[in-house]
Enzyme design. Structure first.
Site, PDB file in Angstrom:
ATOM      1  N   GLY A   1      -1.994  -4.418 -16.319  1.00  0.00           N
ATOM      2  CA  GLY A   1      -1.131  -3.535 -17.103  1.00  0.00           C
ATOM      3  C   GLY A   1      -0.063  -4.284 -17.876  1.00  0.00           C
ATOM      4  O   GLY A   1       0.365  -5.363 -17.469  1.00  0.00           O
TER       5      GLY A   1
ATOM      6  N   MET B   1      -2.300  -4.021  -4.612  1.00  0.00           N
ATOM      7  CA  MET B   1      -3.335  -4.805  -3.917  1.00  0.00           C
ATOM      8  C   MET B   1      -4.381  -3.902  -3.261  1.00  0.00           C
ATOM      9  O   MET B   1      -4.802  -4.168  -2.138  1.00  0.00           O
ATOM     10  CB  MET B   1      -2.688  -5.713  -2.844  1.00  0.00           C
ATOM     11  CG  MET B   1      -1.714  -6.699  -3.431  1.00  0.00           C
ATOM     12  SD  MET B   1      -0.805  -7.639  -2.188  1.00  0.00           S
ATOM     13  CE  MET B   1       0.597  -6.577  -1.875  1.00  0.00           C
TER      14      MET B   1
ATOM     15  N   PRO C   1       5.709  -7.435 -14.977  1.00  0.00           N
ATOM     16  CA  PRO C   1       4.280  -7.261 -14.765  1.00  0.00           C
ATOM     17  C   PRO C   1       3.381  -8.032 -15.725  1.00  0.00           C
ATOM     18  O   PRO C   1       2.171  -8.055 -15.538  1.00  0.00           O
ATOM     19  CB  PRO C   1       4.094  -5.753 -14.968  1.00  0.00           C
ATOM     20  CG  PRO C   1       5.211  -5.343 -15.853  1.00  0.00           C
ATOM     21  CD  PRO C   1       6.355  -6.266 -15.586  1.00  0.00           C
TER      22      PRO C   1
ATOM     23  N   PRO D   1      45.058  10.567 -47.191  1.00  0.00           N
ATOM     24  CA  PRO D   1      45.401  11.999 -47.151  1.00  0.00           C
ATOM     25  C   PRO D   1      44.780  12.685 -45.932  1.00  0.00           C
ATOM     26  O   PRO D   1      45.419  13.519 -45.307  1.00  0.00           O
ATOM     27  CB  PRO D   1      44.803  12.539 -48.449  1.00  0.00           C
ATOM     28  CG  PRO D   1      44.685  11.352 -49.354  1.00  0.00           C
ATOM     29  CD  PRO D   1      44.447  10.166 -48.471  1.00  0.00           C
TER      30      PRO D   1
ATOM     31  N   LYS E   1      -2.095 -18.614  -4.904  1.00  0.00           N
ATOM     32  CA  LYS E   1      -2.038 -17.280  -4.318  1.00  0.00           C
ATOM     33  C   LYS E   1      -2.892 -16.268  -5.040  1.00  0.00           C
ATOM     34  O   LYS E   1      -2.403 -15.242  -5.504  1.00  0.00           O
ATOM     35  CB  LYS E   1      -0.602 -16.762  -4.290  1.00  0.00           C
ATOM     36  CG  LYS E   1       0.122 -17.116  -3.026  1.00  0.00           C
ATOM     37  CD  LYS E   1       1.186 -16.091  -2.822  1.00  0.00           C
ATOM     38  CE  LYS E   1       2.014 -16.362  -1.609  1.00  0.00           C
ATOM     39  NZ  LYS E   1       3.175 -15.505  -1.591  1.00  0.00           N
TER      40      LYS E   1
ATOM     41  N   ASP F   1       3.428 -18.684  -9.251  1.00  0.00           N
ATOM     42  CA  ASP F   1       2.095 -18.448  -8.705  1.00  0.00           C
ATOM     43  C   ASP F   1       1.241 -17.690  -9.684  1.00  0.00           C
ATOM     44  O   ASP F   1       1.589 -17.485 -10.841  1.00  0.00           O
ATOM     45  CB  ASP F   1       2.180 -17.788  -7.323  1.00  0.00           C
ATOM     46  CG  ASP F   1       3.006 -16.536  -7.357  1.00  0.00           C
ATOM     47  OD1 ASP F   1       2.792 -15.718  -8.265  1.00  0.00           O
ATOM     48  OD2 ASP F   1       3.887 -16.388  -6.479  1.00  0.00           O
TER      49      ASP F   1
ATOM     50  N   GLY G   1       6.389  -9.326 -11.245  1.00  0.00           N
ATOM     51  CA  GLY G   1       7.047  -8.046 -10.952  1.00  0.00           C
ATOM     52  C   GLY G   1       8.452  -8.231 -10.437  1.00  0.00           C
ATOM     53  O   GLY G   1       9.246  -8.975 -11.008  1.00  0.00           O
ATOM     54  N   ASP G   2       8.738  -7.582  -9.332  1.00  0.00           N
ATOM     55  CA  ASP G   2      10.052  -7.701  -8.691  1.00  0.00           C
ATOM     56  C   ASP G   2       9.882  -8.511  -7.407  1.00  0.00           C
ATOM     57  O   ASP G   2       8.956  -8.256  -6.639  1.00  0.00           O
ATOM     58  CB  ASP G   2      10.576  -6.290  -8.359  1.00  0.00           C
ATOM     59  CG  ASP G   2      11.955  -6.358  -7.733  1.00  0.00           C
ATOM     60  OD1 ASP G   2      12.926  -6.094  -8.458  1.00  0.00           O
ATOM     61  OD2 ASP G   2      12.064  -6.669  -6.527  1.00  0.00           O
TER      62      ASP G   2
ATOM     63  N   THR H   1       8.951  -3.948 -11.666  1.00  0.00           N
ATOM     64  CA  THR H   1       7.829  -4.010 -10.750  1.00  0.00           C
ATOM     65  C   THR H   1       6.574  -3.417 -11.399  1.00  0.00           C
ATOM     66  O   THR H   1       6.670  -2.611 -12.334  1.00  0.00           O
ATOM     67  CB  THR H   1       8.176  -3.276  -9.436  1.00  0.00           C
ATOM     68  OG1 THR H   1       7.142  -3.541  -8.493  1.00  0.00           O
ATOM     69  CG2 THR H   1       8.310  -1.780  -9.634  1.00  0.00           C
TER      70      THR H   1
HETATM   71  N1  SAH Z   1       6.124  -8.276  -6.682  1.00  0.00           N
HETATM   72  C1  SAH Z   1       5.110  -7.677  -7.494  1.00  0.00           C
HETATM   73  C2  SAH Z   1       3.926  -7.229  -6.665  1.00  0.00           C
HETATM   74  C3  SAH Z   1       3.225  -8.336  -5.945  1.00  0.00           C
HETATM   75  S1  SAH Z   1       1.798  -7.798  -5.091  1.00  0.00           S
HETATM   76  C4  SAH Z   1       5.674  -6.492  -8.270  1.00  0.00           C
HETATM   77  O1  SAH Z   1       6.801  -6.079  -8.024  1.00  0.00           O
HETATM   78  O2  SAH Z   1       4.988  -6.006  -9.165  1.00  0.00           O
HETATM   79  C5  SAH Z   1       0.539  -8.051  -6.275  1.00  0.00           C
HETATM   80  C6  SAH Z   1      -0.015  -6.744  -6.745  1.00  0.00           C
HETATM   81  O3  SAH Z   1       0.815  -6.189  -7.742  1.00  0.00           O
HETATM   82  C7  SAH Z   1      -1.351  -6.840  -7.411  1.00  0.00           C
HETATM   83  O4  SAH Z   1      -2.396  -6.905  -6.489  1.00  0.00           O
HETATM   84  C8  SAH Z   1      -1.386  -5.559  -8.197  1.00  0.00           C
HETATM   85  O5  SAH Z   1      -1.694  -4.472  -7.362  1.00  0.00           O
HETATM   86  C9  SAH Z   1       0.045  -5.401  -8.626  1.00  0.00           C
HETATM   87  N2  SAH Z   1       0.268  -5.886 -10.006  1.00  0.00           N
HETATM   88  C10 SAH Z   1       1.130  -6.826 -10.405  1.00  0.00           C
HETATM   89  N3  SAH Z   1       1.111  -6.960 -11.737  1.00  0.00           N
HETATM   90  C11 SAH Z   1       0.207  -6.087 -12.215  1.00  0.00           C
HETATM   91  C12 SAH Z   1      -0.280  -5.747 -13.517  1.00  0.00           C
HETATM   92  N4  SAH Z   1       0.181  -6.348 -14.610  1.00  0.00           N
HETATM   93  N5  SAH Z   1      -1.215  -4.780 -13.603  1.00  0.00           N
HETATM   94  C13 SAH Z   1      -1.687  -4.159 -12.520  1.00  0.00           C
HETATM   95  N6  SAH Z   1      -1.260  -4.443 -11.270  1.00  0.00           N
HETATM   96  C14 SAH Z   1      -0.332  -5.382 -11.115  1.00  0.00           C
END
Ligand code: SAH
Length: 457
Positions: free
Chosen positions: A409, A380, A222, A43, A267, A245, A299-300, A328
């Site tokens: 982190g 870094m 991360p 309906p 590294k 690494d 990260g990236d 990243t």
């Molecule tokens: N390609 C990575 C960065 C490589 S350089 C990215 O995109 O995250 C490495 C640096 O990344 C470290 O010296 C630190 O400054 C940072 N880093 C990566 N992982 C991290 C984490 N879990 N906590 C804090 N700093 C981090």
């Protein structure tokens, strides 16, 4: 087996949906997707029906004549008596019928579906537990790339051609397996069908000499494994060799294929187990051996990861590769530390810089970094913390500017120390931190007081 799974062609066929609520709408939508002519008897219709094109609405209560010419019937009213009547009448006429949430009244079951048309996976628990079925579907949804549709369509396009080129059926099966398992499929899955087509033709021209080696440059995020992308996870399961690494979290390395060879290339700061050039060469050598090589980066890969250099060598040598972005550190760490990198009241821009010391100094554009209303994220940077703070003050940022330093982190070892440009370098806790650490400068850091949510023990 309680039911026979079949895929029913209902294109152009009349299907009947009894009911006009949300559930009926969902069923009608699936039928339309499969190309049926849908008649809805009810309906009234829920608002959402207005978005469905081409349904025939019969604004009435269900009556037996509505079954006329129906190939398939779904009852989805909230009146059990009507649902039962639909079921009985349909079954008496041998019309397949499904009654929503009433397995005892169904002659067929609507499965949960995973749609990568033309690939289609249907799930059913035979009515035992639709929730469990849907959860299983959800699991597979994450494992089967969206572009499987394209892969299946691609295969269809070349089916005849392959058939005429590779006449032996057993050889043909092996041929297709190497297509789906190798470089060609990866190209299609990343949307590069042109390259895929070229490679397929090469394979056809030289069946015995198929290039199998390739490299996946994958961002592992991360630290928290839950932050991996679906594609990263898929390639981690596929690779023959894993080159990783220090920055890649252990639990993530553990998620790579069990029988894959794992190569650690080190590294840590000041402890380069393997020089960058050697890593570049290693990737080339492994790929040339025909291996599927996973180069896992923290990260990236394209953010302070030297990922660009690694694939430059591959590109020069003509080795197929793909790059998978990862979360990243800046974005992962900031989220887990409760620090939004931009915020309307605090920062309209965000900059990522490396604080890596070269000959003991930090070579950065201090004028640019010391501008107001922006956030600066320093990778870094721990060893240059003092220099960083004093240079920023020297170039105009108030010494009261908030700053945070975050250790490891997104992991259970995360630790956040906050302060100001003036105070943080003197904080004795900083010397207790373990790598990796990330520095965030800007007034967004103060938001952490309100937004902190991740408190690992
Ligand atoms: N390609 C990575 C960065 C490589 S350089 C990215 O995109 O995250 C490495 C640096 O990344 C470290 O010296 C630190 O400054 C940072 N880093 C990566 N992982 C991290 C984490 N879990 N906590 C804090 N700093 C981090």
């Amino acid at each position: 087996m309680d039911f026979l799974p079949v895929f029913h062609n209902i294109k152009g066929r009349r299907c009947l949906v009894v009911g006009g609520g949300e559930v009926a709408h969902r069923k009608a939508a699936v039928l339309i997707d499969a190309g049926a002519k849908v008649r809805v008897v009810s309906p009234q219709l829920a608002e959402s029906f207005s978005e469905l094109e081409g349904i025939e609405h019969v604004a009435a209560r269900f009556a037996p004549q509505h079954l006329e010419g129906a190939t398939l019937v779904i009852a989805a009213t909230d009146d059990p008596a009507v649902n039962r009547q639909v079921s009985e009448l349909a079954q008496a006429r041998n019309i397949p019928v499904n009654v929503v949430d009433a397995p005892e009244l169904c002659s067929f079951i609507m499965p949960a579906i995973l749609d990568r048309s033309p690939m289609m996976v249907a799930f059913s628990s035979g009515g035992a537990s639709p929730v469990l079925t849907r959860m299983l579907r959800g699991k597979l949804e994450t494992m089967i790339p969206q572009n499987y549709s394209r892969l299946a369509a691609f295969a269809e396009r070349f089916r005849e051609k392959v058939k005429t080129h590779v006449t032996n059926p057993a050889k043909r099966r092996i041929f297709w397996e190497s297509v789906f398992d190798g470089v060609v499929a990866e190209k299609v899955l990343t949307g590069d069908e042109l390259s895929a087509e070229k490679m397929l033709h090469q394979m056809l021209a030289d069946e015995d000499n198929i290039q199998r080696g390739e490299v996946y440059l994958v961002g592992a995020g991360p630290g928290d494994p839950d932050l991996l992308t679906f594609r990263a996870l898929r390639l981690m399961q596929k690779a023959d060799v894993v080159v990783y690494d220090n920055l890649v979290a252990r639990p993530i390395v553990e998620m790579t294929r069990r029988d894959a060879q794992r190569i650690y290339v080190g590294k840590k700061r000041a402890d380069h187990t393997m020089a960058q050039e050697d890593i570049n060469e290693l990737l080339v050598r492994l790929a040339k051996e025909g291996k599927r090589v996973l180069r896992l980066k923290g990260g990236d890969p394209f953010i302070f990861g030297r990922g660009g250099e690694e694939i430059e060598t591959l590109a020069a040598q003509g080795i197929p590769f793909q790059v998978v972005p990862g979360i990243t550190a800046a974005s992962g760490v900031a989220s887990y530390a409760g620090i939004p990198l931009t915020h309307r009241d605090h920062a309209q821009a965000c900059m990522f810089v490396t604080g890596h010391l070269k000959d003991g100094t930090m070579n950065l554009d201090w004028e640019q970094l010391a501008r107001p209303r922006q956030t600066v994220v320093v990778y870094m940077g721990l060893h240059g913390l003092e220099t960083l703070c004093s240079k920023l003050i020297e170039h105009g940022l108030p010494d009261t500017t908030p700053i945070a330093i975050v250790q490891q982190g997104t992991t259970r070892h995360q630790r956040v120390i906050t302060g100001t440009l003036g105070t943080l370098p003197k904080n004795p806790q900083v010397s207790e931190l373990h790598a990796p650490t990330l520095i965030i400068v800007g007034s967004v850091v103060t938001l952490r007081d309100k937004l902190s949510w991740f408190h690992p023990q």
